[in-house]
Design a protein around this motif. Structure first.
Motif, short mmCIF file in Angstrom:
data_model
loop_
_atom_site.label_atom_id
_atom_site.label_comp_id
_atom_site.label_asym_id
_atom_site.label_seq_id
_atom_site.Cartn_x
_atom_site.Cartn_y
_atom_site.Cartn_z
N ARG A 465 0.85 -1.20 0.00
CA ARG A 465 0.00 0.00 0.00
C ARG A 465 0.89 1.24 0.00
O ARG A 465 0.62 2.23 -0.71
N ALA A 466 1.97 1.21 0.78
CA ALA A 466 2.88 2.35 0.83
C ALA A 466 3.46 2.61 -0.57
O ALA A 466 3.52 3.75 -1.04
N ARG A 467 3.84 1.52 -1.24
CA ARG A 467 4.42 1.68 -2.57
C ARG A 467 3.42 2.32 -3.54
O ARG A 467 3.76 3.22 -4.32
N GLU A 468 2.17 1.91 -3.42
CA GLU A 468 1.12 2.50 -4.27
C GLU A 468 1.00 4.00 -4.05
O GLU A 468 0.92 4.77 -5.00
N ILE A 469 0.99 4.38 -2.76
CA ILE A 469 0.82 5.81 -2.43
C ILE A 469 2.00 6.60 -2.98
O ILE A 469 1.84 7.67 -3.57
N LEU A 470 3.20 6.06 -2.79
CA LEU A 470 4.39 6.76 -3.26
C LEU A 470 4.39 6.86 -4.79
O LEU A 470 4.88 7.83 -5.36
N SER A 471 3.80 5.86 -5.45
CA SER A 471 3.80 5.84 -6.92
C SER A 471 2.99 6.99 -7.51
O SER A 471 3.09 7.27 -8.70
N ALA A 485 -0.95 12.07 1.49
CA ALA A 485 -0.16 10.85 1.70
C ALA A 485 -0.25 10.36 3.15
O ALA A 485 0.56 9.55 3.59
N MET A 486 -1.23 10.87 3.88
CA MET A 486 -1.35 10.44 5.28
C MET A 486 -1.52 8.92 5.38
O MET A 486 -1.07 8.29 6.35
N ASP A 487 -2.13 8.33 4.37
CA ASP A 487 -2.32 6.89 4.39
C ASP A 487 -0.99 6.13 4.38
O ASP A 487 -0.93 4.97 4.80
N LEU A 488 0.04 6.81 3.90
CA LEU A 488 1.36 6.20 3.90
C LEU A 488 1.78 5.89 5.34
O LEU A 488 2.32 4.82 5.64
N LEU A 489 1.51 6.85 6.23
CA LEU A 489 1.84 6.66 7.64
C LEU A 489 0.99 5.52 8.20
O LEU A 489 1.47 4.65 8.93
N ASP A 490 -0.28 5.55 7.82
CA ASP A 490 -1.21 4.53 8.25
C ASP A 490 -0.71 3.15 7.83
O ASP A 490 -0.76 2.19 8.62
N ALA A 491 -0.22 3.05 6.62
CA ALA A 491 0.29 1.77 6.11
C ALA A 491 1.45 1.26 6.96
O ALA A 491 1.70 0.06 7.05
N THR A 654 6.91 5.52 16.96
CA THR A 654 6.72 6.27 15.71
C THR A 654 8.06 6.51 15.02
O THR A 654 8.19 6.37 13.81
N ILE A 655 9.08 6.86 15.82
CA ILE A 655 10.41 7.06 15.24
C ILE A 655 10.89 5.77 14.58
O ILE A 655 11.41 5.77 13.46
N GLN A 656 10.66 4.65 15.26
CA GLN A 656 11.11 3.36 14.70
C GLN A 656 10.34 3.00 13.43
O GLN A 656 10.91 2.49 12.47
N ARG A 657 9.04 3.27 13.44
CA ARG A 657 8.24 2.95 12.25
C ARG A 657 8.64 3.84 11.07
O ARG A 657 8.71 3.39 9.93
N LEU A 658 8.92 5.10 11.37
CA LEU A 658 9.38 5.98 10.30
C LEU A 658 10.73 5.48 9.78
O LEU A 658 11.00 5.48 8.57
N SER A 659 11.58 5.04 10.72
CA SER A 659 12.89 4.49 10.35
C SER A 659 12.72 3.32 9.38
O SER A 659 13.41 3.21 8.36
N VAL A 688 1.85 15.68 7.28
CA VAL A 688 3.05 15.06 6.74
C VAL A 688 3.42 15.75 5.42
O VAL A 688 2.54 16.25 4.72
N ARG A 689 4.70 15.83 5.18
CA ARG A 689 5.19 16.29 3.88
C ARG A 689 6.36 15.42 3.49
O ARG A 689 7.18 15.09 4.34
N LEU A 690 6.43 15.06 2.22
CA LEU A 690 7.58 14.27 1.79
C LEU A 690 7.91 14.56 0.34
O LEU A 690 7.10 15.12 -0.40
#
Lengths: 697, 697
Positions: A465-471, A485-491, A654-659, A688-690
């Motif tokens: 799902r993350a890959r889809e959002i980034l795509s 892209a908030m769903d990216l965090l959710d994923a 959260t830091i670990q998941r972002l990592s 979020v911004r990326l």
């Protein structure tokens, strides 16, 4: 030592370009090798039958050497290396300059050199190197004017000139080395390779170095972590300051990574970073010879009160503390020391102390179980013999097997005593602060050597799902993503406020009705960065106003920028900022270390006070937790001023998941969760911004 | 020199207690004086006709000396000093120990000594002193083993042992002194007296010292400010850390002032505070001999890129910056330096640089108007002669009259060059950071010497009304005051919110009606410190609720503490915190420096981040303004993050008015205005707490 062993203990060294020509590098190396090397030296030069009386061969292929030193001009150097490879010589040092450091022609020549080295699996040092030394065999394969004395430090430097300066100075100071290597352009072998090799070398007890850059950050961290379980590494990494980074970049021609990344990376690697040459050697000298202290409690024994106070200040500045003596020690001091002295730490045994009183006091202090290390601090007096005190200090240090630092103050009269102390691995300083600095380094290394590096936790996430959002950014000119892209965090299991992005007012109302209380509404458009400035954010919208609010937000956005790509409107649960603390978790890419995580408290803390901390990803749980602990404003997370502590475990996770996210997707070039609101009940990523590089997806 | 001049240039020195007895202090001083002193020495001892062949007298009264050194035992030392005074000897050094440093008997002996000194108006050094030295006359009136070399530093120390250590070391380093004084217990003459004397002494170009305490803070500041217009003062003040302060206190037996006060006081005095012995002498050596730089822009000229980067880092760490060369300089470097060098700063003239290239590059750099100072940085090479470079460096430094620091790296081969450099006042270091440190000290002193100290503004205030308010505590056990003393601020022109303290509900209403909008109501009682905790504060009370609120507040207070002294209820205008910044302005008394002002931002900034700044009162406008500028959170006052800047002028004036108040009334022991709310429109002191000593009113 591992694979590199032959480089430092060759049987037979070929000097490709050996000559007797005055002032030439080929001559200097021949002279240095002939002088002291235990093995054979083979001059390679088709022009001569012999060089300095040693029979020469025409090509390196005929040398039967196991190490080739290449000093021929750049245009034939690569060919010489190839010939060495063909002849089965695995170790090559390219002294020749005129490679990557000199522009595009040189760079392509260096590329060629690297390819040859890879083809023949060569241990290649350089190019543009001063050479290598190894004292056990007396090998000085450098063109420098000085040879090293024998010792247990192994030393690498990205500056050859610095090696010549250090050797001249070290010989004068009685400091010796095991191996010395001038890294040059690091076309093949780099700092991580030598750290790895020296980590396995029983004769190397400290690794020191001067670096202007680290080639592969993550590899360096992993290697250094393993090595520093046993062997300390002390480095000067220059380019610490903005001005220095600019100078380093212009000197080596490489893009400088941020010093924040180096600071974080070196710390994570277990490297002790020295800020100056003095700090480098002060630390290295004690690490070479002294035992590690069991505790950080220092005893100061002195015949002079004033310097005792100065020393106590220096202890106060360090990570050490002044020892509190046991009752037995205090009783012993009470009985044996004059009344005008001080039995508490710093122990003042008074100016009329003779050698016996000094020796006894030091003996008693070192025997105290509350004492981890001791400083012998003296001013010259008529009744104290410095030479005898030096001998006693050495004897007591060895007997108690605790680290001892010496601060015998004075000049001429200290010199013989200082030599005795130095010989025994107890450097003597006039300045108490430097004596304390040595003990401080021992304490730091003890902690490093005891570290247990946890593996990063792998959370169960929805990578697809993350890959889809980034795509989403594929084919787009603007590859930034925002709240869409908030769903990216959710994923990746990072909690976000309830809500959704909608593209019709009636859908907005539907979302709002599913959320308890009023909502926040924000325009979502990659073309509108500062939403608040154009009135693109509405806070506390009750359900009955949601429909109109939607229309209004879209109208404002259209008016502001008619051609803006408007994705829709985000309708989001209100997050209660009053009971929480705003934090920021971010990442950007460092050219050497890769993803660099940042953590800090939101608003003024990051923007005004620059109260932030960094780690190279991926991070383990313990590292993520340290990030929440080491910012100055950390007490605010833990309930300062009578407030409830927030969910620090949630922040840590959260830091670990972002990592994990940024490690899984190198395509994410930078990312900020700002704010991540932490309350006593949990954490929520509100925005979020990326930026994504679609080519890396 | 002023009044103290005779102390250092006596015609004839009497040694009271002179003897030839082995190991005695009286013998050591006789030997030291006889060895080198240009004037006469008179042994005083009724037991001998002569000492070391010099005819002795029985009493100091017969000595015809102008300086008496007293070494007789403590029980007869005071009498000896009295006899010296009676005989018209104005200068006395009491070597004898056993005074204030040894308990109550010693303390009363010291008191007696002080009284004698006052009666005869003596310049008295000590007691418990190592003695004094002055090199121009060769006078060594100490019992230490070393004599000083001649130089232009004058040196005072609260530790005699430290003097012996420094002299031994300094002789080895080629560092000389003008006068040296061991302050001892400072019964009469203290650091301020010597600073004053040396400030007037043409032969003293730097004043250095080791202090464990300062006797009279304000006098010290005033004296040092005057002296440092011309003469630099560099001091180690130990007891910087908590552990150090405890050790200092136990060593000297005096109550340690807070290091915050010392830090502020030394800064206000224009003293350069060194944190270590190394820093002390690194700074002093360049201040002794080098000119002050016109600008902080440094040129680094080197034959080695790596050390050039290290040096740039050290510059980045300091208050200095890397110079940007003029176009003429860059053109010149382009024409004369090899292509592989770097014409920008740090200037890399490359490893094959000979002396001519080095000299020319340094000459061009020093001639550049954008360059304030230069560092000559070298690694040893075969083509560079260090001795010649040293001579060139000295010559160019003198010709261009700009400060130059040397970092000729190396050991044995550097020594002759280093001697030439040192001789010329250019200390040479192996570590570039220390070379930069020297230039940094020159820059700091340039700024200090250019300071203009404004006088504190005297505002028109109502001192009588203030005295009346303070008198409220007279006869009370609890001498603290709270909001009931808000008028005190008013009397000194510090704005407070509209409102009053009333003792009846109907009066509360009257006050509230006179205030626009809702009001804040607080119980006023010296017995209730934490009003909020007992519900003693009501915020946003509308007029119609004021009456009931009054009754409720009083009831709560009574319930909480039936016997509480309830003064009434404060009815106050609501201050809009949202548009403002909460600050704290406070004062407490330091034992050495007197009133110490504190400023910081309210809440977390002071309590969690400890982001505060201090000044010894009274302060001038410029000092008060600096306080608002130098805290980390200062940007918040000046409109960080898009907010309007607050009234910083108002904050500055409040600090000055508080300074005047606490200076006018030494009876105020501590005082906090917390918060002082600063908005774009002005400042208001919302709450105050203070403690008063009625005996000082």
């Amino acid at each position: 030592m591992g694979e590199l062993s032959e480089l430092f203990v060759p049987r037979r060294v070929a000097v490709v370009g050996a000559t007797e020509r005055e002032g030439s590098v080929g001559r200097a190396i021949m002279e240095n090798l002939i002088d002291d090397f235990d093995g054979d030296v083979v001059p390679v030069n088709p022009k001569y039958d012999e060089v300095f009386g040693v029979p020469a061969v025409a090509g390196v292929g005929e040398s039967d050497a196991d190490l080739a030193i290449v000093v021929v001009p750049p245009h034939i150097a690569v060919q010489a290396v190839r010939e060495a490879g063909e002849a089965g010589i695995r170790n090559v040092v390219v002294i020749t300059a005129g490679f990557g450091e000199t522009g595009s022609e040189g760079a392509s020549r260096e590329q060629e050199l690297t390819e040859v080295a890879e083809a023949y699996d060569l241990n290649l040092v350089g190019p543009n190197s001063l050479g290598v030394m190894s004292t056990p065999t007396g090998m000085n394969a450098t063109f420098g004017p000085e040879n090293a004395m024998a010792g247990e430090m192994s030393f690498m430097s990205q500056s050859g000139a610095f090696i010549t300066a250090v050797l001249d100075w070290a010989n004068d100071q009685g400091i010796g080395f095991k191996d010395v290597v001038s890294l040059g352009n690091k076309a093949v072998l780099d700092e991580a390779d030598f750290i790895d090799a020296w980590g396995d070398d029983e004769d190397t007890s400290v690794i020191i170095g001067y670096l202007e850059g680290i080639s592969e950050g993550r590899e360096f961290i992993d290697t250094a972590r393993e090595v520093t379980q046993d062997t300390p590494i002390v480095l000067v990494k220059s380019g610490r300051t903005d001005a220095g980074a600019q100078a380093a970049s212009s000197h080596t021609g490489t893009i400088a990574g941020s010093d924040q990344a180096y600071e974080a990376g070196l710390e994570q690697a277990g490297v002790i970073r020295a800020e100056s040459v003095q700090e480098l050697f002060d630390a290295a000298r004690v690490l070479e010879s002294q035992p590690l202290p069991d505790s950080d409690d220092v005893a100061v024994i002195t015949n002079a009160g004033g310097p005792g106070v100065m020393t106590t200040d220096a202890v106060g500045d360090s990570r050490l503390s002044m020892a509190s003596f046991t009752d037995e020690t205090l009783d012993e001091f009470s009985e044996t020391l004059p009344e005008e002295g001080n039995i508490y730490n710093p122990v003042d045994i008074v100016g009329d102390a003779d050698n016996e009183r000094f020796r006894n006091a030091l003996d008693v202090a070192l025997a105290d179980e509350n004492v981890g290390s001791a400083i012998v601090l003296t001013c010259p007096t008529a009744v104290l013999d410095y030479d005898e005190l030096a001998a006693d200090t050495v004897e007591l240090q060895e007997r108690h097997d605790k680290p001892v630092a010496a601060c015998f103050m004075g000049g001429e009269r200290v010199k013989p005593a200082a030599e005795v102390l130095t010989e025994a691995g107890i450097p003597n300083y006039f300045d108490p602060a430097r004596a304390v600095g040595g003990l401080d380094a021992l304490s730091r290394f003890r902690d490093i050597s005891e570290r247990e590096y946890d593996r990063p936790t792998t959370f169960d996430v929805d990578e697809e799902r993350a890959r889809e959002i980034l795509s989403d950014v594929e084919g787009r000119e603007d590859t930034r993503l925002g709240v869409e892209a908030m769903d990216l965090l959710d994923a990746y299991g990072i909690e976000t406020p309830q809500g959704d992005i909608v593209d019709a007012p009636e859908d907005a109302l539907t979302v709002a009705e599913g959320i308890e209380g009023n909502v926040v509404m924000k325009i979502v458009s990659p073309d509108i960065l500062h939403k608040s400035d154009i009135g693109g954010v509405k806070v506390g919208v009750p359900n009955e106003e949601v429909f109109d609010a939607y229309e209004d937000l879209v109208t404002r956005a259209r008016n502001y920028q008619p051609d803006a790509n408007i994705i829709g409107v985000q309708v989001q649960e209100m997050v209660d900022l009053d009971s929480g603390v705003e934090t920021i978790v971010g990442m950007n890419k460092d050219p050497q270390f890769g993803p660099l995580l940042m953590f800090g408290l939101g608003g003024i803390f990051v923007e005004v006070l620059e109260d932030t901390t960094f780690r190279v990803a991926p991070v383990a749980e313990s590292e993520a937790r340290e990030m929440t602990e080491e910012i100055d404003s950390a007490p605010l997370l833990r309930g300062a001023r009578g407030r409830d502590p927030v969910d620090v475990d949630g922040v840590t996770e959260t830091i670990q998941r972002l990592s994990q996210l940024v490690t899984d997707f190198p395509a994410i070039l930078e990312l900020d969760i700002n704010p991540l609101v932490a309350t006593p009940d949990g954490v929520k990523a509100v925005d979020v911004r990326l930026t994504v590089d679609p080519d890396q997806l």
